[in-house]
Design an enzyme around this catalytic site. Structure first.
Site, PDB file in Angstrom:
ATOM      1  N   ASN A   1      34.003  41.568  42.758  1.00  0.00           N
ATOM      2  CA  ASN A   1      34.554  43.319  42.932  1.00  0.00           C
ATOM      3  C   ASN A   1      33.928  44.293  42.533  1.00  0.00           C
ATOM      4  O   ASN A   1      33.097  44.213  41.576  1.00  0.00           O
ATOM      5  CB  ASN A   1      35.814  42.719  43.055  1.00  0.00           C
ATOM      6  CG  ASN A   1      36.576  42.754  41.567  1.00  0.00           C
ATOM      7  OD1 ASN A   1      36.303  43.835  40.932  1.00  0.00           O
ATOM      8  ND2 ASN A   1      36.736  41.640  41.296  1.00  0.00           N
ATOM      9  N   ALA A   2      34.496  45.282  42.711  1.00  0.00           N
ATOM     10  CA  ALA A   2      33.682  46.702  42.340  1.00  0.00           C
ATOM     11  C   ALA A   2      34.344  47.052  41.201  1.00  0.00           C
ATOM     12  O   ALA A   2      34.073  48.402  40.487  1.00  0.00           O
ATOM     13  CB  ALA A   2      34.115  47.897  43.675  1.00  0.00           C
TER      14      ALA A   2
END
Ligand code: C5P
Length: 228
Positions: free
Chosen positions: A28-29
């Site tokens: 994920n970011a």
């Protein structure tokens, strides 16, 4: 009253990577900025900090013990092996909720047909730890795009947390990769404290100041000092 000074605090940060094969993964970011800023702020107040981080590319804070992990399972193993020696646990990491059931040992070769992958749930690290927390304080984070308050309260209860820090990851100024954040802290009795839009460092200072007050009230009363 010694607040956070000398307290042992474990902080998780960053994303995890769930490998599909040796060269591909689900992630994920999360940048790790929020967790790293909290670790630095705690260190500045004299806490002994263990920072357990997924793969990130930001500078490491000095004066904290850093343990690097890759997967959710590795993060769980590290955290659970050290948790009982801690006074507080702060879970800022964006831990993957699913991991591939059968990661391939060798690179998966492409074929003409479509490809399906089966995922299994990872362990909810903070929830597992909070079941055995005793007098330790466990603080979770909730990154939400909508119905923030409701989802955060549900998480607080389901995960047996003492506090939850909620932020809106829908807004550009408050998303994963932003340098700013706007958080609300909710405690077990549904007390709500809102903070303004601030840099992640300033937000960390606010959160850690809140924690300092919270633990002074909760732990550093004369009866508790004798009892702990
Ligand atoms: O992903 P979720 O919104 O449930 O995350 C809320 C809190 O739970 C965060 O503090 C996060 O670090 C923690 N968490 C965890 N292990 C997971 C998923 C989330 O410790 N597998």
């Amino acid at each position: 009253m010694d607040g956070l000074h000398g307290k042992k605090v474990m902080v998780t940060a960053g994303p995890t990577r769930e490998h599909i094969d040796p060269v591909r993964f689900l992630t994920n970011a999360s940048t790790g900025k929020m967790g790293f800023a909290i670790a630095a702020s705690l260190r500045n107040r004299g806490s002994e900090v263990v920072l357990v981080t997924g793969p990130v590319s930001i500078p490491e804070p000095d004066g904290v013990e850093i343990i690097k992990i890759v997967s959710a399972e590795e993060m769980y193993q590290v955290c659970s092996s050290r948790f009982l020696q801690m006074d507080m646990f702060i879970g800022t990491a964006a831990v993957a909720d699913y991991t591939p059931k059968n990661p391939a040992a060798l690179k998966i070769k492409k074929k003409p047909e479509n490809f399906n992958l089966e995922f299994v749930r990872t362990k909810d690290i903070i929830r597992e730890l909070a079941q055995i927390k005793g007098s330790r304080i466990v603080v979770g984070f909730a990154a939400e795009t909508h119905d923030h308050h409701r989802f955060a309260l549900e998480k607080l209860r389901y995960k047996n947390l003492d506090l939850i820090v909620v932020n809106d990851v829908f807004g550009k100024a408050t998303g994963f990769a932003a340098d700013t954040n706007q958080v609300t802290i909710i405690d077990k009795s549904e007390g709500v404290t809102e903070f303004p839009l601030l840099s992640k460092e300033e937000t960390a200072e606010k959160i850690v100041s809140y924690l300092e007050e919270y633990i002074i009230c909760r732990w550093d009363t004369p009866a508790n000092i004798l009892g702990r």
